[in-house]
Motif scaffolding. Structure first.
Motif, short mmCIF file in Angstrom:
data_model
loop_
_atom_site.label_atom_id
_atom_site.label_comp_id
_atom_site.label_asym_id
_atom_site.label_seq_id
_atom_site.Cartn_x
_atom_site.Cartn_y
_atom_site.Cartn_z
N PHE A 661 0.83 -1.22 0.00
CA PHE A 661 0.00 0.00 0.00
C PHE A 661 0.86 1.26 0.00
O PHE A 661 0.60 2.21 -0.74
CB PHE A 661 -0.92 -0.02 1.22
N TYR A 692 -2.98 3.15 8.42
CA TYR A 692 -3.09 1.76 7.97
C TYR A 692 -2.17 0.86 8.80
O TYR A 692 -2.43 -0.33 8.95
CB TYR A 692 -2.77 1.62 6.49
N ALA A 716 -6.35 -0.55 0.20
CA ALA A 716 -5.70 -1.64 0.92
C ALA A 716 -6.79 -2.40 1.67
O ALA A 716 -7.73 -1.79 2.19
CB ALA A 716 -4.65 -1.10 1.88
#
Length: 1001
Positions: A661, A692, A716
């Motif tokens: 990602f 994330y 993602a």
């Protein structure tokens, strides 16, 4: 002599004072005449129209060709005459031209050139009169009126290049090349000095200072400070307070009082917990005694500080002082009328107002009317006074303001009468069968909108006043009309501003919160300055590692000092950082077939500021107005403080998903920025990558847009499990709870990502009770909330670090865990000291949880470098040591995962920086011995202060007999200082036809 321009069949002429000409280009001129002419001529020159200079008989003397859009001018009026000075932009210091124009009104052009170079570039001042020898330049012809004595000696030149430089024009690089060449050839000779200095290029700054210690000591001794703690006595007023300052605090008070006698602003920068409140009160008492009359003091700070300042600090230090707290517009108006009615203070009178209360104004409401334009089939906004349609100032064709210019709502539509099938309520043409119009809308308000319509205005407003009549097109929203839920209010700062120079002293606490140039807090601070004669600024974190963090504070409090250096209100961060900071230049290159045979390469430079502060900033703008105080200066013991960075590795699956990602997002952002010229391409890169890693259960989706069009979408997948960082958090909390230590956990992304709620769920899933302090809790209620949790015995608190960064002593929670960091190092430093204060009896631990191999690791490095630069400005760190803690050009965007790896050496560097952040004089004591040592130290320090103030032995003995050991109030004790809120009684509902008791009787 006259200056004349023919413009659109009209001729304007003025009496010429002087005109400086290079070739046929006008570079400077001064003239006077009628108002219309003095305004038309400079605009014509800016437009590039030919300009004529004539003699008194009207015969042309010179024809000039101005360079289009290359001038600035200023006009003034003296009696009936209007005066104008117009200059080429090359003559404006802030433009930093490569071919600057220098004017010397006194004729000493060498001195003028030297002063210009010294102000603009970091070059020695010893060569001021000789710099002109190393420059190539063109002399200007000065045409002037011989009867004007003012400009008789005027000389003007344009610098074209530096001799022996590798390029043309004037830049810092070329100038340094020219200076070196001139020194080698003997044109510039190093002046002889009597001081015997030593220098070796291989030395560090410490080596240089050590080798020249004796010489530097002699130089320092020749400078007399405003207050010398070794020889100067203290003002007796400092010891005549109910709470006696410690000697270090007393010396700072004396220095600030002496500074305020000579200038209008002083700055007290002290470690968190050094007693800046008692220092400010000591300054007030000393000024009061010196003036020998009543004084008015305005105190402004974070709202959470107001109750503490009122009930704790002022009441216990200056109990005879009167205090008025301004909580709303009515309080401000009441105080304003009181002063206008002739009120004079007796003794010391404090007025307290929170900065967030001072900045709040009314909700704006549009006063324009939406209706059909007379004689047309479309609608527009009309002035409520003259009734004319309002013209959109940004429209080239002078169109009227339409629906979308003022409202965010979608246009309303209803059935349109058959005789007008093409007009729409929103001003757009419509197809037959879908006709629209306002005639069938019922319950219209006077502004032409339906009664049940909830408008969402576009702010800031494009037009504030009617171009035709000048009437205001916006007004405050009214609660009585259902336009706002808030009661009527006005800017408290604007009300107090009208009391021009009324307050003898204005104390601005936590002044670093006003550093933004366009913030409401900054504007409120500016307005309150106008109501005061003197200003005392308090802060624990003066700079955040960036040079521009101090720029607006200096501009608001002492603009004259910046004007002397060529800065003005339009000077941006780049111009400031170029002189006092560090700039990073991003070069974008592209090969395009623009030529017939060759390929041309375009370069675009976009300089950005990076962490870094030049020593000149401290020397020019801080040393003469600032007093620095460290905890070690107080002579008081403190419990031990440990800072522990913890680097955590991602789990395998999490690491693979994150790496993929991170790379895809950086590649998309780079392409959007480089190829599509999308300036905001990287806006969501940092929050997306950081979260994330911390919140994989949310997944990630980033859309990069330009002008409403999506260029790239990077996603993602979700990964919902208790990941490594959460497991480490649970372990740390359990470890500290086993020692009966309270913990406070800091997050940064608590709105969109709700990290604090996630952590609460994780902890409770492991049997740990946690409490979340929400952001909607007001500053005053935060004290109550924390007091309630302290009383309940709550051991774990989770919150955004910004909610508690100032004004609170979180003594019940001696363990602080940074689950996330913030790029604003001021916030991190302030929040990290909430538990480590005078009065804390438990060892304090600060943990920093960082995911290795992610953007968080790069963020950690940037914060370390910013902290180092902030400590440099505070004198805690030497410039030669900066390279150990990071690279000045380091970007905050990590392109490669490999650059995000941390090691034990990085942790050791942070610990060393944390150790240097503590003064070497701080005595760290074990918990078991702390209270006894603190009691003895406080009484001894109070005795020393009274001796310095000239008290006799008997007076000291009497005073010390009344002193109790000072202990910081707990959050629970602070809550008792808050004003009690009145409970609103609800009126009982009476049903229709229901008999009251009186009816029965």
């Amino acid at each position: 002599m006259k200056i004349k321009i023919d413009d659109h069949d009209r001729t304007f002429e003025c009496v010429l004072h002087f005109a400086a000409v290079i070739g046929d280009e006008l570079v400077a001129a001064s003239f006077a005449g009628p108002g219309t002419a003095t305004h038309s001529i400079p605009h014509s020159i800016i437009a590039g129209r030919r300009t004529v200079i004539t003699d008194d008989n009207g015969n042309p003397v010179e024809y000039l060709s101005p360079v289009k859009n290359n001038y600035v001018f200023n006009t003034g009026k003296a009696g009936d005459a209007h005066h104008c000075v117009i200059l080429s932009k090359d003559a404006i210091f802030s433009e930093e031209s490569k071919n600057p124009v220098i004017l010397a009104p006194d004729g000493d052009i060498a001195k003028a050139v030297g002063e210009y170079l010294v102000q603009r570039f970091p070059v020695p001042g010893e060569y001021i009169s000789d710099y002109i020898k190393i420059l190539d330049y063109k002399k200007a012809r000065v045409i002037r009126d011989l009867s004007m004595e003012t400009w008789k000696d005027l000389k003007v030149i344009r610098i074209t290049s530096v001799k022996h430089a590798s390029g043309s024009g004037l830049t810092e690089e070329y100038l340094l090349e020219g200076i070196k060449a001139a020194q080698r050839t003997g044109i510039l000779k190093i002046p002889h000095v009597e001081i015997d200095g030593k220098f070796d290029p291989s030395w560090t700054m410490k080596d240089y200072l050590r080798a020249n210690a004796a010489t530097l000591s002699d130089q320092i001794k020749s400078i007399k400070p405003r207050h010398n703690p070794d020889t100067d006595k203290l003002d007796p007023a400092i010891g005549q307070m109910d709470r006696i300052p410690f000697p270090a605090q007393a010396h700072v008070i004396q220095g600030l009082v002496n500074t305020l006698q000579e200038q209008n602003m002083a700055l007290a920068c002290g470690d968190m917990g050094t007693g800046k409140s008692i220092i400010s009160l000591g300054v007030c008492n000393a000024i009061h005694k010196r003036l020998n009359r009543g004084i008015s003091v305005l105190y402004c700070g974070p709202g959470i500080m107001i109750p503490k300042m009122h009930k704790k600090e002022i009441k216990e230090t200056l109990p005879d002082a009167t205090v008025q707290v301004i909580r709303n517009t009515k309080d401000a108006l009441r105080y304003y009328r009181k002063i206008k009615n002739g009120h004079k203070p007796k003794g010391i009178e404090f007025v307290l107002v929170g900065i967030d209360r001072a900045k709040l104004g009314p909700d704006p409401w549009c006063a324009m009317i939406w209706k059909r334009v007379a004689g047309a089939k479309y609608y527009a906004w009309h002035c409520p006074d003259c009734g004319q349609p309002v013209i959109n100032p940004k429209s080239k064709e002078e169109d009227y303001l339409n629906w979308e210019d003022v409202l965010q709502n979608k246009p309303l539509k209803t059935d349109e009468p058959e005789d007008d099938p093409e007009a729409g309520f929103d001003g757009e043409k419509t197809e037959p069968g879908n006709e629209t119009g306002p005639e069938k809308l019922k319950n219209l308000l006077p502004n032409g909108l339906p009664k049940d319509f909830s408008p969402k205005w576009k702010l800031p407003a494009k037009v504030k006043k009617c171009p035709e009549c000048g009437a205001s097109l916006w007004r405050p929203a009214l609660k009585s009309r259902g336009e706002t839920p808030n009661r009527p209010r006005w800017f408290v700062s604007f009300i107090l501003r009208k009391l021009k120079r009324h307050f003898d002293l204005f104390i601005m606490d936590e002044v670093h919160q006003t550093k933004a140039s366009d913030s409401g807090r900054g504007d409120a601070f500016t307005q309150l300055l106008k109501a005061s004669k003197k200003t005392l600024c308090l802060t624990g974190t003066l700079v955040n590692g960036m040079s521009t963090s101090i720029k607006e504070l200096i501009w608001r409090t002492d603009p004259r000092s910046l004007l002397r250096e060529g800065f003005n209100h339009k000077s941006g961060t780049v111009a400031w950082a170029r002189k006092y900071g560090v700039l990073e230049r991003t070069i974008r290159t592209s090969d395009e077939d623009e030529g017939v045979i060759t390929r041309r390469k375009k370069n675009e430079l976009q300089p950005r500021e990076r962490p870094g502060i030049a020593p000149e900033l401290v020397a020019n703008h801080l040393l003469h107005r600032a007093a620095f105080l460290e905890l070690g200066d107080l002579g008081l013991p403190l419990v031990e403080l440990k800072e522990i960075p913890t680097f955590i590795a991602l789990d395998d699956e999490h690491r693979d998903l994150y790496s993929d990602f991170h790379k895809r997002l950086h590649s998309a952002c780079t392409e959007a920025f480089m190829e599509h010229k999308c300036r905001g391409a990287f806006a969501r890169f940092i929050p997306a990558t950081i979260n994330y890693a911390d919140a994989p259960h949310l997944g990630a989706k980033v859309e990069i847009q330009k002008n409403g069009k999506t260029l790239f979408t990077v996603e993602a997948p979700e990964l919902d499990y208790i990941h490594a960082k959460e497991r480490e958090l649970v372990r740390l909390v359990n470890e500290n709870l086993a020692e009966n230590r309270g913990c406070i956990i800091y997050c940064n992304y608590t709105d969109s990502y709700a990290i604090h709620h996630r952590l609460k769920d994780v902890l409770e899933a492991h049997g740990i009770e946690a409490h979340v302090l929400e952001s909607h809790v007001s500053p005053e209620k935060r004290v109550e909330w924390l007091a309630g949790k302290e009383e309940e015995g709550a051991k774990v608190i989770i919150c955004n670090m910004r909610l508690v960064e100032v004004g609170l002593d979180l003594l019940p929670w001696p363990t602080i865990i940074f689950y996330q960091l913030n790029y604003d190092i001021n916030v991190v430093r302030q929040a990290s000291r909430r538990a480590w204060r005078i009065g804390q009896t438990r060892e304090c631990r600060i943990y920093y949880l960082v995911y290795d191999g992610t953007q968080q690791a790069d963020q950690f490095r940037v914060c370390m470098l910013k902290r180092a630069h902030a400590m440099l400005a505070e004198g805690r760190l030497d410039r030669s040591e900066l390279s150990k803690f990071g690279r000045d050009g380091h970007t905050s965007l990590a392109a490669d995962i490999a650059s995000c790896l941390l090691d034990e050496e990085t942790a050791d560097k942070w610990k060393e920086l944390a150790r240097r952040d503590l003064d070497e004089g701080v005595e760290l004591v074990e918990e078991s011995k702390f209270l006894d040592i603190l009691s003895r130290a406080q009484k001894e320090l109070a005795r020393q202060t009274l001796e310095l103030c000239g008290f006799t032995s008997k007076e000291i003995k009497d005073a010390l007999g009344e002193i109790e050991v000072e202990k910081r109030p707990t959050v629970l004790e602070l809550a008792a200082f808050l004003p009690k809120r009145k409970k609103r009684r609800r009126k009982p509902k009476v049903l229709e036809g229901q008999l009251t008791l009186f009816d029965v009787v």
